[in-house]
Design a protein around this motif. Sequence first.
Motif, PDB file in Angstrom:
ATOM      1  N   GLY A   1     -36.231  36.451  80.846  1.00 32.84           N
ATOM      2  CA  GLY A   1     -35.690  36.653  79.505  1.00 32.84           C
ATOM      3  C   GLY A   1     -34.184  36.529  79.542  1.00 32.84           C
ATOM      4  N   LEU A   2     -33.541  37.178  78.621  1.00 33.40           N
ATOM      5  CA  LEU A   2     -32.087  37.058  78.487  1.00 33.40           C
ATOM      6  C   LEU A   2     -31.515  38.469  78.455  1.00 33.40           C
ATOM      7  N   PRO A   3     -30.536  38.779  79.311  1.00 32.47           N
ATOM      8  CA  PRO A   3     -30.013  40.152  79.345  1.00 32.47           C
ATOM      9  C   PRO A   3     -29.221  40.499  78.082  1.00 32.47           C
ATOM     10  N   PRO A   4     -28.976  41.788  77.859  1.00 36.64           N
ATOM     11  CA  PRO A   4     -28.237  42.202  76.654  1.00 36.64           C
ATOM     12  C   PRO A   4     -26.867  41.542  76.580  1.00 36.64           C
ATOM     13  N   HIS A   5     -26.530  41.054  75.407  1.00 39.81           N
ATOM     14  CA  HIS A   5     -25.217  40.424  75.195  1.00 39.81           C
ATOM     15  C   HIS A   5     -24.940  40.356  73.702  1.00 39.81           C
ATOM     16  N   SER A   6     -23.676  40.098  73.357  1.00 39.26           N
ATOM     17  CA  SER A   6     -23.373  39.681  71.989  1.00 39.26           C
ATOM     18  C   SER A   6     -22.976  38.217  72.079  1.00 39.26           C
ATOM     19  N   ASP A   7     -23.121  37.466  70.993  1.00 37.15           N
ATOM     20  CA  ASP A   7     -22.769  36.042  71.013  1.00 37.15           C
ATOM     21  C   ASP A   7     -21.260  35.918  70.780  1.00 37.15           C
ATOM     22  N   HIS A   8     -20.605  35.020  71.501  1.00 42.57           N
ATOM     23  CA  HIS A   8     -19.136  34.984  71.412  1.00 42.57           C
ATOM     24  C   HIS A   8     -18.601  34.263  70.178  1.00 42.57           C
TER      25      HIS A   8
ATOM     26  N   LEU B   1     -27.495  30.057  65.283  1.00 42.97           N
ATOM     27  CA  LEU B   1     -28.772  29.791  64.602  1.00 42.97           C
ATOM     28  C   LEU B   1     -29.860  29.698  65.658  1.00 42.97           C
ATOM     29  N   LEU B   2     -30.934  30.431  65.445  1.00 42.47           N
ATOM     30  CA  LEU B   2     -32.052  30.424  66.392  1.00 42.47           C
ATOM     31  C   LEU B   2     -33.311  29.934  65.696  1.00 42.47           C
ATOM     32  N   LEU B   3     -33.934  28.966  66.315  1.00 43.22           N
ATOM     33  CA  LEU B   3     -35.225  28.486  65.829  1.00 43.22           C
ATOM     34  C   LEU B   3     -36.246  28.868  66.896  1.00 43.22           C
ATOM     35  N   GLN B   4     -37.242  29.665  66.510  1.00 36.61           N
ATOM     36  CA  GLN B   4     -38.174  30.193  67.506  1.00 36.61           C
ATOM     37  C   GLN B   4     -39.601  29.806  67.166  1.00 36.61           C
ATOM     38  N   ASN B   5     -40.432  29.688  68.209  1.00 40.48           N
ATOM     39  CA  ASN B   5     -41.850  29.651  67.886  1.00 40.48           C
ATOM     40  C   ASN B   5     -42.261  31.096  67.542  1.00 40.48           C
TER      41      ASN B   5
ATOM     42  N   GLY C   1     -39.933  38.550  70.933  1.00 45.94           N
ATOM     43  CA  GLY C   1     -39.201  38.621  72.199  1.00 45.94           C
ATOM     44  C   GLY C   1     -37.750  39.007  71.970  1.00 45.94           C
ATOM     45  N   LEU C   2     -37.207  38.561  70.842  1.00 47.30           N
ATOM     46  CA  LEU C   2     -35.824  38.918  70.533  1.00 47.30           C
ATOM     47  C   LEU C   2     -35.778  40.384  70.108  1.00 47.30           C
ATOM     48  N   GLN C   3     -34.827  41.122  70.660  1.00 47.36           N
ATOM     49  CA  GLN C   3     -34.686  42.546  70.324  1.00 47.36           C
ATOM     50  C   GLN C   3     -33.220  42.855  70.059  1.00 47.36           C
TER      51      GLN C   3
ATOM     52  N   ILE D   1     -25.585  43.543  69.622  1.00 48.37           N
ATOM     53  CA  ILE D   1     -26.074  43.360  70.992  1.00 48.37           C
ATOM     54  C   ILE D   1     -27.575  43.072  70.911  1.00 48.37           C
ATOM     55  N   HIS D   2     -27.980  42.026  71.570  1.00 48.36           N
ATOM     56  CA  HIS D   2     -29.401  41.678  71.553  1.00 48.36           C
ATOM     57  C   HIS D   2     -29.812  41.179  72.940  1.00 48.36           C
ATOM     58  N   ARG D   3     -31.123  41.081  73.134  1.00 48.39           N
ATOM     59  CA  ARG D   3     -31.653  40.562  74.392  1.00 48.39           C
ATOM     60  C   ARG D   3     -32.968  39.855  74.070  1.00 48.39           C
ATOM     61  N   ALA D   4     -33.473  39.117  75.024  1.00 47.89           N
ATOM     62  CA  ALA D   4     -34.775  38.468  74.818  1.00 47.89           C
ATOM     63  C   ALA D   4     -35.684  38.838  75.981  1.00 47.89           C
ATOM     64  N   VAL D   5     -36.894  39.238  75.649  1.00 46.48           N
ATOM     65  CA  VAL D   5     -37.869  39.559  76.691  1.00 46.48           C
ATOM     66  C   VAL D   5     -39.016  38.545  76.599  1.00 46.48           C
TER      67      VAL D   5
ATOM     68  N   THR E   1     -46.072  30.967  76.057  1.00 48.04           N
ATOM     69  CA  THR E   1     -44.725  30.441  76.256  1.00 48.04           C
ATOM     70  C   THR E   1     -43.881  30.669  75.014  1.00 48.04           C
ATOM     71  N   ARG E   2     -42.776  31.338  75.207  1.00 48.05           N
ATOM     72  CA  ARG E   2     -41.877  31.614  74.097  1.00 48.05           C
ATOM     73  C   ARG E   2     -40.776  30.556  74.117  1.00 48.05           C
ATOM     74  N   ILE E   3     -40.509  29.975  72.941  1.00 44.44           N
ATOM     75  CA  ILE E   3     -39.473  28.932  72.868  1.00 44.44           C
ATOM     76  C   ILE E   3     -38.423  29.341  71.840  1.00 44.44           C
ATOM     77  N   THR E   4     -37.179  29.271  72.232  1.00 44.61           N
ATOM     78  CA  THR E   4     -36.075  29.479  71.295  1.00 44.61           C
ATOM     79  C   THR E   4     -35.087  28.339  71.450  1.00 44.61           C
ATOM     80  N   ILE E   5     -34.714  27.746  70.337  1.00 40.67           N
ATOM     81  CA  ILE E   5     -33.641  26.748  70.373  1.00 40.67           C
ATOM     82  C   ILE E   5     -32.456  27.388  69.664  1.00 40.67           C
TER      83      ILE E   5
HETATM   84  O1  LIG Z   1     -34.152  33.948  73.048  1.00 44.04           O
HETATM   85  C1  LIG Z   1     -33.680  34.349  71.994  1.00 44.04           C
HETATM   86  O2  LIG Z   1     -34.329  34.448  70.960  1.00 44.04           O
HETATM   87  C2  LIG Z   1     -32.252  34.768  71.937  1.00 44.04           C
HETATM   88  C3  LIG Z   1     -31.279  33.696  72.337  1.00 44.04           C
HETATM   89  C4  LIG Z   1     -29.871  34.196  72.320  1.00 44.04           C
HETATM   90  O3  LIG Z   1     -29.606  35.366  72.239  1.00 44.04           O
HETATM   91  C5  LIG Z   1     -28.757  33.252  72.383  1.00 44.04           C
HETATM   92  O4  LIG Z   1     -29.007  32.040  72.474  1.00 44.04           O
HETATM   93  O5  LIG Z   1     -27.606  33.701  72.341  1.00 44.04           O
END
Ligand SMILES: O=C(O)CCC(=O)C(=O)O
Length: 135
Positions: free
Chosen positions: A7-14, A19-23, A27-29, A66-70, A76-80
């Motif tokens: 997944g993706l560890p906790p972070h904020s976007d810089h 924009l997130l496109l997900q199936n 998973g996003l928290q 702050i968010h993360r992805a599990v 299969t989880r997909i995020t663009i």
């Molecule tokens: O996987 C996700 O839905 C989050 C992706 C994300 O946090 C990012 O691209 O900055």
Amino acid sequence: MPEQAMGLPPHSDHGVLTLLLQNELEGLQLLRNDTWIPIHPLPNSFIVNTGDQMEIFTNGKYKSNIHRAVVNKNATRITIGTAHGPPLDDVVAPATEMIREDNPPAYRAMKYKDYMSLQQSNELNKKTCLDYIRI
Ligand SMILES: O=C(O)CCC(=O)C(=O)O
Ligand SMILES: [Fe+2]
């Protein structure tokens, strides 16, 4: 190996907006009051996330969360994700329209390029990058 997926560890976007496109797999928290809140993806829609430069520019009105992805081992989880920020050489500071006597500038001005380098460096000493420039 699904059991090794991280997944993706906790972070904020810089940037300003992401924009997130997900199936349609969760998973996003989002971290709110020390609790991770699951974000349910809606079909045929983008998730729009506010980033650090948005918080700086609005002098704290629009928070960068702050968010993360599990991941899970069943599907299969997909995020663009597309990150949107200012030009790299722009200096970002609270907009003058957002500053009042009772709401003084809350962040130091910084070139976006330098902000990104700082965020990706290990000089933060466990602070977040926003904490680093907070006045
Ligand atoms: O996987 C996700 O839905 C989050 C992706 C994300 O946090 C990012 O691209 O900055
Ligand atoms: Fe993110």
